[in-house]
Each structure stands twice: as C-alpha cells, then as structure tokens.
Design a protein around this motif. Structure first.
Motif, PDB file in Angstrom:
ATOM      1  N   GLN A 140       0.828  -1.209   0.000  1.00 18.86           N
ATOM      2  CA  GLN A 140       0.000   0.000   0.000  1.00 18.86           C
ATOM      3  C   GLN A 140       0.863   1.259   0.000  1.00 18.86           C
ATOM      4  O   GLN A 140       0.566   2.226  -0.717  1.00 18.86           O
ATOM      5  CB  GLN A 140      -0.919   0.009   1.223  1.00 18.86           C
ATOM      6  CG  GLN A 140      -2.040  -1.009   1.183  1.00 18.86           C
ATOM      7  CD  GLN A 140      -2.886  -0.982   2.440  1.00 18.86           C
ATOM      8  OE1 GLN A 140      -3.188   0.083   2.970  1.00 18.86           O
ATOM      9  NE2 GLN A 140      -3.272  -2.152   2.925  1.00 18.86           N
ATOM     10  N   VAL A 141       1.930   1.256   0.788  1.00 15.19           N
ATOM     11  CA  VAL A 141       2.841   2.402   0.830  1.00 15.19           C
ATOM     12  C   VAL A 141       3.487   2.619  -0.537  1.00 15.19           C
ATOM     13  O   VAL A 141       3.524   3.742  -1.058  1.00 15.19           O
ATOM     14  CB  VAL A 141       3.924   2.202   1.907  1.00 15.19           C
ATOM     15  CG1 VAL A 141       4.977   3.315   1.836  1.00 15.19           C
ATOM     16  CG2 VAL A 141       3.302   2.155   3.304  1.00 15.19           C
ATOM     17  N   VAL A 142       3.988   1.537  -1.118  1.00 17.62           N
ATOM     18  CA  VAL A 142       4.640   1.623  -2.424  1.00 17.62           C
ATOM     19  C   VAL A 142       3.673   2.137  -3.484  1.00 17.62           C
ATOM     20  O   VAL A 142       3.988   3.069  -4.246  1.00 17.62           O
ATOM     21  CB  VAL A 142       5.203   0.245  -2.843  1.00 17.62           C
ATOM     22  CG1 VAL A 142       5.585   0.237  -4.318  1.00 17.62           C
ATOM     23  CG2 VAL A 142       6.404  -0.125  -1.991  1.00 17.62           C
ATOM     24  N   ASP A 143       2.492   1.549  -3.563  1.00 20.38           N
ATOM     25  CA  ASP A 143       1.526   1.939  -4.596  1.00 20.38           C
ATOM     26  C   ASP A 143       1.111   3.402  -4.445  1.00 20.38           C
ATOM     27  O   ASP A 143       1.000   4.139  -5.436  1.00 20.38           O
ATOM     28  CB  ASP A 143       0.295   1.039  -4.541  1.00 20.38           C
ATOM     29  CG  ASP A 143       0.586  -0.385  -4.992  1.00 20.38           C
ATOM     30  OD1 ASP A 143       1.633  -0.591  -5.634  1.00 20.38           O
ATOM     31  OD2 ASP A 143      -0.222  -1.278  -4.685  1.00 20.38           O
ATOM     32  N   ALA A 144       0.899   3.833  -3.185  1.00 14.37           N
ATOM     33  CA  ALA A 144       0.517   5.230  -2.951  1.00 14.37           C
ATOM     34  C   ALA A 144       1.640   6.174  -3.353  1.00 14.37           C
ATOM     35  O   ALA A 144       1.400   7.207  -3.996  1.00 14.37           O
ATOM     36  CB  ALA A 144       0.155   5.436  -1.487  1.00 14.37           C
ATOM     37  N   ASP A 202       4.031  10.083  -7.303  1.00 14.56           N
ATOM     38  CA  ASP A 202       5.090  10.521  -8.221  1.00 14.56           C
ATOM     39  C   ASP A 202       4.518  11.256  -9.426  1.00 14.56           C
ATOM     40  O   ASP A 202       5.153  12.146  -9.991  1.00 14.56           O
ATOM     41  CB  ASP A 202       5.885   9.303  -8.720  1.00 14.56           C
ATOM     42  CG  ASP A 202       7.004   8.893  -7.772  1.00 14.56           C
ATOM     43  OD1 ASP A 202       7.346   9.666  -6.865  1.00 14.56           O
ATOM     44  OD2 ASP A 202       7.534   7.773  -7.953  1.00 14.56           O
ATOM     45  N   ASP A 203       3.319  10.857  -9.847  1.00 13.24           N
ATOM     46  CA  ASP A 203       2.708  11.431 -11.049  1.00 13.24           C
ATOM     47  C   ASP A 203       1.653  12.491 -10.726  1.00 13.24           C
ATOM     48  O   ASP A 203       0.930  12.940 -11.623  1.00 13.24           O
ATOM     49  CB  ASP A 203       2.060  10.308 -11.872  1.00 13.24           C
ATOM     50  CG  ASP A 203       3.091   9.307 -12.377  1.00 13.24           C
ATOM     51  OD1 ASP A 203       4.201   9.740 -12.743  1.00 13.24           O
ATOM     52  OD2 ASP A 203       2.793   8.100 -12.382  1.00 13.24           O
ATOM     53  N   ASP A 204       1.586  12.887  -9.471  1.00 14.44           N
ATOM     54  CA  ASP A 204       0.618  13.899  -9.043  1.00 14.44           C
ATOM     55  C   ASP A 204       1.325  15.247  -8.923  1.00 14.44           C
ATOM     56  O   ASP A 204       2.164  15.433  -8.031  1.00 14.44           O
ATOM     57  CB  ASP A 204       0.009  13.497  -7.693  1.00 14.44           C
ATOM     58  CG  ASP A 204      -1.087  14.454  -7.233  1.00 14.44           C
ATOM     59  OD1 ASP A 204      -1.242  15.524  -7.844  1.00 14.44           O
ATOM     60  OD2 ASP A 204      -1.768  14.129  -6.248  1.00 14.44           O
ATOM     61  N   PRO A 205       1.031  16.209  -9.784  1.00 13.40           N
ATOM     62  CA  PRO A 205       1.716  17.512  -9.720  1.00 13.40           C
ATOM     63  C   PRO A 205       1.449  18.272  -8.426  1.00 13.40           C
ATOM     64  O   PRO A 205       2.182  19.202  -8.098  1.00 13.40           O
ATOM     65  CB  PRO A 205       1.158  18.266 -10.935  1.00 13.40           C
ATOM     66  CG  PRO A 205      -0.123  17.582 -11.264  1.00 13.40           C
ATOM     67  CD  PRO A 205       0.061  16.150 -10.886  1.00 13.40           C
ATOM     68  N   VAL A 213      10.696   5.017  -6.022  1.00 14.13           N
ATOM     69  CA  VAL A 213       9.908   6.235  -5.839  1.00 14.13           C
ATOM     70  C   VAL A 213      10.783   7.446  -6.155  1.00 14.13           C
ATOM     71  O   VAL A 213      11.935   7.535  -5.726  1.00 14.13           O
ATOM     72  CB  VAL A 213       9.363   6.319  -4.400  1.00 14.13           C
ATOM     73  CG1 VAL A 213       8.659   7.651  -4.156  1.00 14.13           C
ATOM     74  CG2 VAL A 213       8.418   5.157  -4.126  1.00 14.13           C
ATOM     75  N   ARG A 214      10.240   8.405  -6.905  1.00 12.26           N
ATOM     76  CA  ARG A 214      11.013   9.562  -7.362  1.00 12.26           C
ATOM     77  C   ARG A 214      10.828  10.795  -6.486  1.00 12.26           C
ATOM     78  O   ARG A 214      11.560  11.776  -6.616  1.00 12.26           O
ATOM     79  CB  ARG A 214      10.638   9.909  -8.807  1.00 12.26           C
ATOM     80  CG  ARG A 214      10.804   8.755  -9.790  1.00 12.26           C
ATOM     81  CD  ARG A 214      10.642   9.193 -11.230  1.00 12.26           C
ATOM     82  NE  ARG A 214       9.399   9.922 -11.491  1.00 12.26           N
ATOM     83  CZ  ARG A 214       8.233   9.358 -11.721  1.00 12.26           C
ATOM     84  NH1 ARG A 214       8.107   8.034 -11.706  1.00 12.26           N
ATOM     85  NH2 ARG A 214       7.157  10.089 -11.973  1.00 12.26           N
ATOM     86  N   THR A 215       9.842  10.761  -5.589  1.00 19.69           N
ATOM     87  CA  THR A 215       9.523  11.904  -4.742  1.00 19.69           C
ATOM     88  C   THR A 215      10.282  11.819  -3.426  1.00 19.69           C
ATOM     89  O   THR A 215      10.344  10.747  -2.816  1.00 19.69           O
ATOM     90  CB  THR A 215       8.010  11.938  -4.450  1.00 19.69           C
ATOM     91  OG1 THR A 215       7.296  11.919  -5.686  1.00 19.69           O
ATOM     92  CG2 THR A 215       7.631  13.176  -3.654  1.00 19.69           C
ATOM     93  N   PRO A 216      10.885  12.913  -2.948  1.00 21.31           N
ATOM     94  CA  PRO A 216      11.576  12.874  -1.654  1.00 21.31           C
ATOM     95  C   PRO A 216      10.638  12.448  -0.525  1.00 21.31           C
ATOM     96  O   PRO A 216       9.456  12.822  -0.509  1.00 21.31           O
ATOM     97  CB  PRO A 216      12.045  14.321  -1.463  1.00 21.31           C
ATOM     98  CG  PRO A 216      12.092  14.894  -2.836  1.00 21.31           C
ATOM     99  CD  PRO A 216      10.987  14.235  -3.598  1.00 21.31           C
ATOM    100  N   ILE A 217      11.177  11.681   0.416  1.00 22.05           N
ATOM    101  CA  ILE A 217      10.381  11.166   1.533  1.00 22.05           C
ATOM    102  C   ILE A 217      11.018  11.590   2.855  1.00 22.05           C
ATOM    103  O   ILE A 217      12.221  11.399   3.063  1.00 22.05           O
ATOM    104  CB  ILE A 217      10.275   9.633   1.487  1.00 22.05           C
ATOM    105  CG1 ILE A 217       9.619   9.174   0.176  1.00 22.05           C
ATOM    106  CG2 ILE A 217       9.486   9.105   2.691  1.00 22.05           C
ATOM    107  CD1 ILE A 217       9.614   7.669  -0.014  1.00 22.05           C
TER     108      ILE A 217
END
Length: 253
Positions: A31-35, A40-43, A89-93
């Motif tokens: 669930q964490v991965v999919d979210a 990543d594709d949400d501006p 994942v491409r977004t910083p966490i």
C-alpha cells in the motif's frame, strides 16, 4: 485500509494505521509503495511525509502472528519484492519517527531521504538479538546514512539509539521538541517543497544513483542469510525471547 493518504500545499502524508506497533507485512508495504508511486505522477505532490498512527513508528515484521509467524521465508520473499519498489519512488520522503523504529521498521525509516525524531525516539537494529541477519535493505541503507562503523555498532550489539544519539551520528536529520514531531517533519517537507520541483527530483536522482540496484542485490543476500539463520536454534530462541520479553540465551547452534 491500513494506510491513509492526504495531500496539502505540495506535501503528501502517508500514515501507517496499525497501532500501537504498526507491524508491517507485504500488504501494508505494498500500500505504501503503490501510494508513493501514484504520488510521483501527481503535480500537487512535491514531498511525501511517511508517518504512523499510535505509539510507535514501526516495529517491523510481527513474528508473533500473521504471515511471518506461519512461514518466515515465504513472508519475507513477498515482503522484500515490494520493499525493493520503495527505492523506485522519485519523490523525496521524510519519515516522522516517533516511539520506536525497530528491525524492519528501522529499514523502512532508512528507505526515506530524511528522518525526523524526538529525544524519546528509539532506533533499534535488533536482528542479531533475534538470531538472524539484518534485512529490509539495511545492509546498504544504514551504513550509507551513518557510516560503516556506526552501522556495525548498531547491527552487532542491537542496542537502542535515542533521538539525541541518532542526531549525532546522522541517523536523524532533525530533532523535534517533544510533542512537535509531526510539525517539525512537515516543516522540513515544506522547505523541500518550496524548491524547484524538477531540480529537486534531478538532484535526488543524482544523489541516489544506483541505490535501488544495490538494495535489490542486498535484499537477495539478506534473504539467503536469513533462510539459513531461521532454521537455527538461536533464531528460535531469539524470536521466542523477544515475544516473551526476556533476555535471549544463545548457544551458536
């Protein structure tokens, strides 16, 4: 759902909801991965804060119940396939770590780019105290963050690292005042979100180049070692002692 997702002002919040210990399995990590991959594709999302409901950030796998209690190896194989995707994942966490991050929970915290802790936070690489090799990619991520010697100290002793020591050795990036953990984590995320998003992702990709491949190789090795150790008397003793909240007695068998 064991995971809540919200987005506000460029910052997404993923919150584990299996209190108090927030034990994970393949389903929750999936669930964490999919979210995160969707974000990543949400501006509207520039940074992700990974948080947990309840007393503890994450106590890793639950050897007292669920998939891991029934079959350690099969459960770990499924879990690690999903866990490897965290590094795509491409977004910083930013991980907001309250209470304890232990075992695989420490590995989950180390998958993030940054960790925010409180003085009362405890980071514990307790694998050897359970009688088996470390997992969840910590063979790569932990020494990458704190250095080889500090990682060896944590992994071989299994001792608890509090928030102040975590800050000193680089395991924590911000030390929040008591009661202000989530506020501090969001403030860090907001700082990142205020930077140019294309540049942020490019810089992050450069800094983490090759990390996903190294983690996948490490996960294969970790699981191979864990398969051996889970068949030993020491591992059975370590897990039993943990569940019974007593010191383990190991014999090298």
């Amino acid at each position: 759902m064991d995971l809540s997702v919200s987005v506000s002002d460029g910052v997404a919040r993923l919150e584990l909801r299996r209190p108090p210990a927030n034990h994970f399995d393949e389903a929750l990590i999936g669930q964490v991965v999919d979210a995160a991959l969707t974000l990543d594709d949400d501006p509207a999302c520039r940074v992700i804060v990974l948080a947990s409901e309840g007393r503890h950030f994450c106590a890793g796998a639950d050897f007292g119940g669920g998939d891991f209690a029934r079959d350690h190896v099969a459960a770990a194989e499924r879990l690690y396939r999903r866990a490897a995707q965290l590094f795509d994942v491409r977004t910083p966490i930013v991980a907001a770590v309250q209470g304890t991050a232990v075992g695989g929970g420490l590995g989950l915290a180390c998958a993030a780019d940054f960790r925010v802790a409180e003085p009362s936070t405890r980071f514990v690489a307790n694998f050897a105290r359970l009688g088996f090799h470390q997992g969840f990619g910590t063979s790569v991520t932990l020494p990458e963050i704190v250095g080889r010697q500090a990682a060896a100290d944590m992994l071989l002793t299994g001792r608890r690292i509090d928030g102040a020591e975590a800050m000193r050795i680089g395991l924590a990036d911000r030390l929040a005042e008591p009661g202000r953990l989530h506020e501090t984590a969001r403030a860090l995320a907001a700082e990142i979100a205020a930077s140019a998003p294309l540049a942020v992702r490019s810089i992050r990709a450069t800094l983490r180049a090759g990390l996903a491949d190294r983690v996948r190789a490490a996960l294969d090795h970790e699981l191979a070692e864990q398969k051996i150790h889970w068949a030993t008397r020491d591992s059975a003793e370590g897990i039993a002692a943990s569940l019974e909240r007593r010191p383990p007695v190991f014999h090298g068998e």
